[in-house]
Motif scaffolding. Structure first.
Motif, PDB file in Angstrom:
ATOM      1  N   ALA A  27       0.828  -1.201   0.000  1.00 53.89           N
ATOM      2  CA  ALA A  27       0.000   0.000   0.000  1.00 53.89           C
ATOM      3  C   ALA A  27       0.867   1.257   0.000  1.00 53.89           C
ATOM      4  CB  ALA A  27      -0.925   0.001   1.219  1.00 53.89           C
ATOM      5  N   ALA A  28       1.904   1.278   0.827  1.00 56.99           N
ATOM      6  CA  ALA A  28       2.795   2.433   0.869  1.00 56.99           C
ATOM      7  C   ALA A  28       3.519   2.618  -0.456  1.00 56.99           C
ATOM      8  CB  ALA A  28       3.802   2.280   2.007  1.00 56.99           C
ATOM      9  N   ALA A  29       3.991   1.519  -1.042  1.00 56.36           N
ATOM     10  CA  ALA A  29       4.695   1.611  -2.321  1.00 56.36           C
ATOM     11  C   ALA A  29       3.780   2.150  -3.405  1.00 56.36           C
ATOM     12  CB  ALA A  29       5.246   0.245  -2.715  1.00 56.36           C
ATOM     13  N   LEU A  30       2.544   1.662  -3.465  1.00 57.00           N
ATOM     14  CA  LEU A  30       1.600   2.145  -4.468  1.00 57.00           C
ATOM     15  C   LEU A  30       1.281   3.616  -4.260  1.00 57.00           C
ATOM     16  CD1 LEU A  30      -0.901  -0.853  -4.693  1.00 57.00           C
ATOM     17  CD2 LEU A  30       0.673  -0.060  -6.476  1.00 57.00           C
ATOM     18  N   ALA A  31       1.108   4.013  -3.001  1.00 58.11           N
ATOM     19  CA  ALA A  31       0.797   5.413  -2.716  1.00 58.11           C
ATOM     20  C   ALA A  31       1.956   6.320  -3.115  1.00 58.11           C
ATOM     21  CB  ALA A  31       0.479   5.583  -1.229  1.00 58.11           C
ATOM     22  N   VAL A  32       3.169   5.896  -2.791  1.00 55.10           N
ATOM     23  CA  VAL A  32       4.343   6.702  -3.128  1.00 55.10           C
ATOM     24  C   VAL A  32       4.507   6.809  -4.642  1.00 55.10           C
ATOM     25  CG1 VAL A  32       6.869   6.684  -3.093  1.00 55.10           C
ATOM     26  CG2 VAL A  32       5.590   6.340  -0.979  1.00 55.10           C
ATOM     27  N   ILE A  33       4.357   5.694  -5.355  1.00 59.23           N
ATOM     28  CA  ILE A  33       4.511   5.710  -6.809  1.00 59.23           C
ATOM     29  C   ILE A  33       3.418   6.549  -7.453  1.00 59.23           C
ATOM     30  CG2 ILE A  33       4.387   4.274  -8.881  1.00 59.23           C
ATOM     31  CD1 ILE A  33       5.753   2.053  -7.207  1.00 59.23           C
ATOM     32  N   ALA A  34       2.179   6.405  -6.971  1.00 59.34           N
ATOM     33  CA  ALA A  34       1.076   7.184  -7.529  1.00 59.34           C
ATOM     34  C   ALA A  34       1.310   8.678  -7.346  1.00 59.34           C
ATOM     35  CB  ALA A  34      -0.241   6.773  -6.870  1.00 59.34           C
ATOM     36  N   HIS A  35       1.819   9.057  -6.182  1.00 57.08           N
ATOM     37  CA  HIS A  35       2.108  10.469  -5.949  1.00 57.08           C
ATOM     38  C   HIS A  35       3.299  10.935  -6.764  1.00 57.08           C
ATOM     39  CE1 HIS A  35       3.827  13.734  -3.114  1.00 57.08           C
ATOM     40  NE2 HIS A  35       2.967  14.270  -3.953  1.00 57.08           N
ATOM     41  N   GLU A  36       4.253  10.046  -6.965  1.00 58.53           N
ATOM     42  CA  GLU A  36       5.479  10.406  -7.682  1.00 58.53           C
ATOM     43  C   GLU A  36       5.196  10.805  -9.126  1.00 58.53           C
ATOM     44  OE1 GLU A  36       9.693  10.683  -6.874  1.00 58.53           O
ATOM     45  OE2 GLU A  36       7.930  10.314  -5.646  1.00 58.53           O
ATOM     46  N   LEU A  37       4.211  10.171  -9.754  1.00 57.18           N
ATOM     47  CA  LEU A  37       3.949  10.432 -11.166  1.00 57.18           C
ATOM     48  C   LEU A  37       3.619  11.900 -11.440  1.00 57.18           C
ATOM     49  CD1 LEU A  37       1.965   7.193 -12.082  1.00 57.18           C
ATOM     50  CD2 LEU A  37       4.216   7.839 -12.927  1.00 57.18           C
ATOM     51  N   PRO A  38       2.525  12.459 -10.878  1.00 53.54           N
ATOM     52  CA  PRO A  38       2.242  13.866 -11.169  1.00 53.54           C
ATOM     53  C   PRO A  38       3.256  14.813 -10.548  1.00 53.54           C
ATOM     54  CG  PRO A  38       0.696  13.027  -9.542  1.00 53.54           C
ATOM     55  CD  PRO A  38       1.476  11.853 -10.041  1.00 53.54           C
ATOM     56  N   GLN A  39       3.805  14.456  -9.397  1.00 51.23           N
ATOM     57  CA  GLN A  39       4.777  15.316  -8.735  1.00 51.23           C
ATOM     58  C   GLN A  39       6.020  15.511  -9.599  1.00 51.23           C
ATOM     59  OE1 GLN A  39       6.123  14.206  -4.704  1.00 51.23           O
ATOM     60  NE2 GLN A  39       8.156  14.179  -5.616  1.00 51.23           N
ATOM     61  N   GLU A  40       6.563  14.412 -10.124  1.00 47.84           N
ATOM     62  CA  GLU A  40       7.788  14.511 -10.896  1.00 47.84           C
ATOM     63  C   GLU A  40       7.546  15.086 -12.281  1.00 47.84           C
ATOM     64  OE1 GLU A  40      10.619  14.237  -9.664  1.00 47.84           O
ATOM     65  OE2 GLU A  40      10.094  13.344  -7.748  1.00 47.84           O
ATOM     66  N   VAL A  41       6.327  14.959 -12.792  1.00 45.17           N
ATOM     67  CA  VAL A  41       5.992  15.638 -14.037  1.00 45.17           C
ATOM     68  C   VAL A  41       6.116  17.147 -13.842  1.00 45.17           C
ATOM     69  CG1 VAL A  41       4.089  16.217 -15.590  1.00 45.17           C
ATOM     70  CG2 VAL A  41       4.553  13.834 -15.026  1.00 45.17           C
ATOM     71  N   GLY A  42       5.596  17.640 -12.717  1.00 46.55           N
ATOM     72  CA  GLY A  42       5.721  19.064 -12.414  1.00 46.55           C
ATOM     73  C   GLY A  42       7.166  19.488 -12.228  1.00 46.55           C
ATOM     74  N   ASP A  43       7.951  18.663 -11.527  1.00 47.52           N
ATOM     75  CA  ASP A  43       9.357  18.984 -11.319  1.00 47.52           C
ATOM     76  C   ASP A  43      10.121  18.997 -12.631  1.00 47.52           C
ATOM     77  OD1 ASP A  43       8.860  19.178  -8.661  1.00 47.52           O
ATOM     78  OD2 ASP A  43       9.841  17.311  -8.078  1.00 47.52           O
ATOM     79  N   TYR A  44       9.842  18.026 -13.487  1.00 50.58           N
ATOM     80  CA  TYR A  44      10.502  17.968 -14.785  1.00 50.58           C
ATOM     81  C   TYR A  44      10.196  19.230 -15.598  1.00 50.58           C
ATOM     82  CZ  TYR A  44      11.405  16.562 -19.609  1.00 50.58           C
ATOM     83  OH  TYR A  44      11.833  16.524 -20.899  1.00 50.58           O
ATOM     84  N   ALA A  45       8.927  19.659 -15.578  1.00 55.61           N
ATOM     85  CA  ALA A  45       8.548  20.865 -16.318  1.00 55.61           C
ATOM     86  C   ALA A  45       9.293  22.086 -15.788  1.00 55.61           C
ATOM     87  CB  ALA A  45       7.036  21.075 -16.225  1.00 55.61           C
ATOM     88  N   LEU A  46       9.444  22.175 -14.475  1.00 55.82           N
ATOM     89  CA  LEU A  46      10.174  23.308 -13.898  1.00 55.82           C
ATOM     90  C   LEU A  46      11.651  23.289 -14.294  1.00 55.82           C
ATOM     91  CD1 LEU A  46       8.877  23.901 -10.258  1.00 55.82           C
ATOM     92  CD2 LEU A  46       8.940  25.512 -12.149  1.00 55.82           C
ATOM     93  N   LEU A  47      12.260  22.121 -14.260  1.00 51.12           N
ATOM     94  CA  LEU A  47      13.673  22.021 -14.638  1.00 51.12           C
ATOM     95  C   LEU A  47      13.868  22.398 -16.096  1.00 51.12           C
ATOM     96  CD1 LEU A  47      14.734  18.724 -12.814  1.00 51.12           C
ATOM     97  CD2 LEU A  47      15.248  21.074 -12.144  1.00 51.12           C
ATOM     98  N   ARG A  48      12.952  21.973 -16.948  1.00 51.48           N
ATOM     99  CA  ARG A  48      13.047  22.350 -18.360  1.00 51.48           C
ATOM    100  C   ARG A  48      12.868  23.856 -18.532  1.00 51.48           C
ATOM    101  NH1 ARG A  48      14.710  21.080 -22.271  1.00 51.48           N
ATOM    102  NH2 ARG A  48      13.066  20.569 -23.765  1.00 51.48           N
ATOM    103  N   ALA A  49      11.919  24.432 -17.784  1.00 52.37           N
ATOM    104  CA  ALA A  49      11.693  25.870 -17.867  1.00 52.37           C
ATOM    105  C   ALA A  49      12.883  26.659 -17.348  1.00 52.37           C
ATOM    106  CB  ALA A  49      10.423  26.246 -17.092  1.00 52.37           C
ATOM    107  N   ALA A  50      13.656  26.061 -16.430  1.00 53.28           N
ATOM    108  CA  ALA A  50      14.831  26.730 -15.877  1.00 53.28           C
ATOM    109  C   ALA A  50      16.044  26.631 -16.790  1.00 53.28           C
ATOM    110  CB  ALA A  50      15.176  26.133 -14.515  1.00 53.28           C
TER     111      ALA A  50
END
Length: 263
Positions: A143-166
Motif C-alpha cells: 500500500a505504501a509503495a503504491l501510494a508513493v509511486i502514484a504520488h510520484e507520477l504527477p509530482q515529478e511531471v511538475g518537477d521535470y517541467a520546472l527544470l526544463r523551464a529553468a
C-alpha cells in the motif's frame, strides 16, 4: 528478512523509475490527463493511510501512533505557513498550463537547487516510509509503495517541467531527477538499520508517514483539482480518485486473502 529487503529495494526502484516519467510522456498526453493523475494520486495516498498504513502503525506503536501522525501533519502545515507553499504545484507546472513555458529562460536559475533539495528530502521520507511499511507487513508495504509511486507520477511531471523551464535539457533534467531519487535508498537503508537497534521504530515511521501522506493528499493534491471546472475534467478526476482508492483496497484484499492463503 532477506525477502523483505528485496521487496523494499524493488519498491524503491519502481518509485525511482516513476520519477523519470515526465520526460518520457508526450506533452499532449500530459496536458490531457494530468488532472486525472493528480486525482489518482490523492485517492491512493488517502486510501493507503486509512486502509493500511495507519492501522499498521497503531498495531505496532499503539494509540500513540495517532499523536505521531498528528505531529507530522502539523509540522507540514507550519512549514507551509512560514516558508511558503509546497513546491509541487502539479497543474501550474504542467505542459499546456498558462504558467508553463517551453522556453529555456522562463524560470529563475535558483529554482533548480531549491527544487532538487526539496525533492531529495521528499524522496528520503518516501524511502523510509516504504521500508517501515514492509517491515510491518507485506500489505502495508504494498500500500505504501503504491501510494508513493502514484504520488510520484504527477509530482515529478511538475518537477521535470520546472527544470526544463529553468533551462535544463531533457537529458540533464532526467539525470538530475534520477540522482535525487537515490536519497530514497538512503531513507530505506536508515530504517532497515535503525529497526535493528530500536524496537518499534517502524511503527513510529509509519505513523509519521500517515500524517505526511494525509497532508499531501488532502491539502496539497485535492485542492488543485478544484481549479479545473469542465465536465470532462470533473469526470476524469472523479474516476482517477476512485481508481486510486480501489487499487489500494484491491491490493490489500489480494495480499490478505489470496497470497496469504499460500504463505
Amino acid at each position: 528478512m532477506e525477502r523483505t529487503t528485496l521487496f523494499i529495494l524493488l519498491a524503491v526502484l519502481a518509485d525511482g523509475l516513476a520519477g523519470l516519467t515526465g520526460g518520457l510522456l508526450s506533452e499532449r498526453w500530459l496536458k490531457r490527463h494530468l488532472s486525472a493523475l493528480v486525482a489518482f494520486a490523492a485517492g491512493a495516498l488517502i486510501g493507503a493511510v486509512f486502509l493500511e498504513i495507519l492501522p499498521e502503525a497503531v498495531e505496532a506503536a499503539g494509540t500513540g501512533a495517532f499523536r505521531w501522525a498528528l505531529a507530522s501533519f502539523l509540522a507540514l502545515t507550519f512549514v507551509e505557513w512560514f516558508l511558503g507553499p509546497h513546491h509541487h504545484d502539479h497543474s501550474a507546472h504542467a505542459p499546456g498550463h498558462p504558467h508553463h513555458h517551453d522556453g529555456l529562460t522562463s524560470a529563475p536559475s535558483t529554482v533548480v537547487p531549491s527544487l532538487l533539495a526539496a525533492d531529495a528530502l521528499h524522496n528520503l521520507g518516501d524511502g523510509a516510509a516504504v521500508a517501515a511499511a514492509f517491515l510491518a507487513s507485506p500489505e502495508a508495504g504494498l500500500a505504501a509503495a503504491l501510494a508513493v509511486i502514484a504520488h510520484e507520477l504527477p509530482q515529478e511531471v511538475g518537477d521535470y517541467a520546472l527544470l526544463r523551464a529553468a533551462g535544463l535539457s531533457r537529458v540533464r533534467a532526467l539525470l538530475a531527477l534520477g540522482a535525487v531519487q537515490l536519497t530514497a535508498l538512503a531513507g530505506a537503508g536508515a530504517v532497515l538499520l535503525g529497526s535493528q537497534w530500536m524496537d518499534g521504530l517502524e511503527g513510529i515511521i509509519l505513523a509519521l508517514a500517515s500524517g505526511t501522506f494525509l497532508y499531501i493528499g488532502a491539502t496539497d493534491l485535492l485542492p488543485e483539482l478544484r481549479r479545473i471546472q469542465t465536465p470532462g475534467a470533473a469526470r476524469g478526476r472523479l474516476l482517477g480518485f476512485l481508481l486510486g482508492l480501489a487499487l489500494v483496497a484491491t491490493v490489500g484484499v489480494i495480499e490478505r486473502h489470496v497470497l496469504g492463503a499460500h504463505g
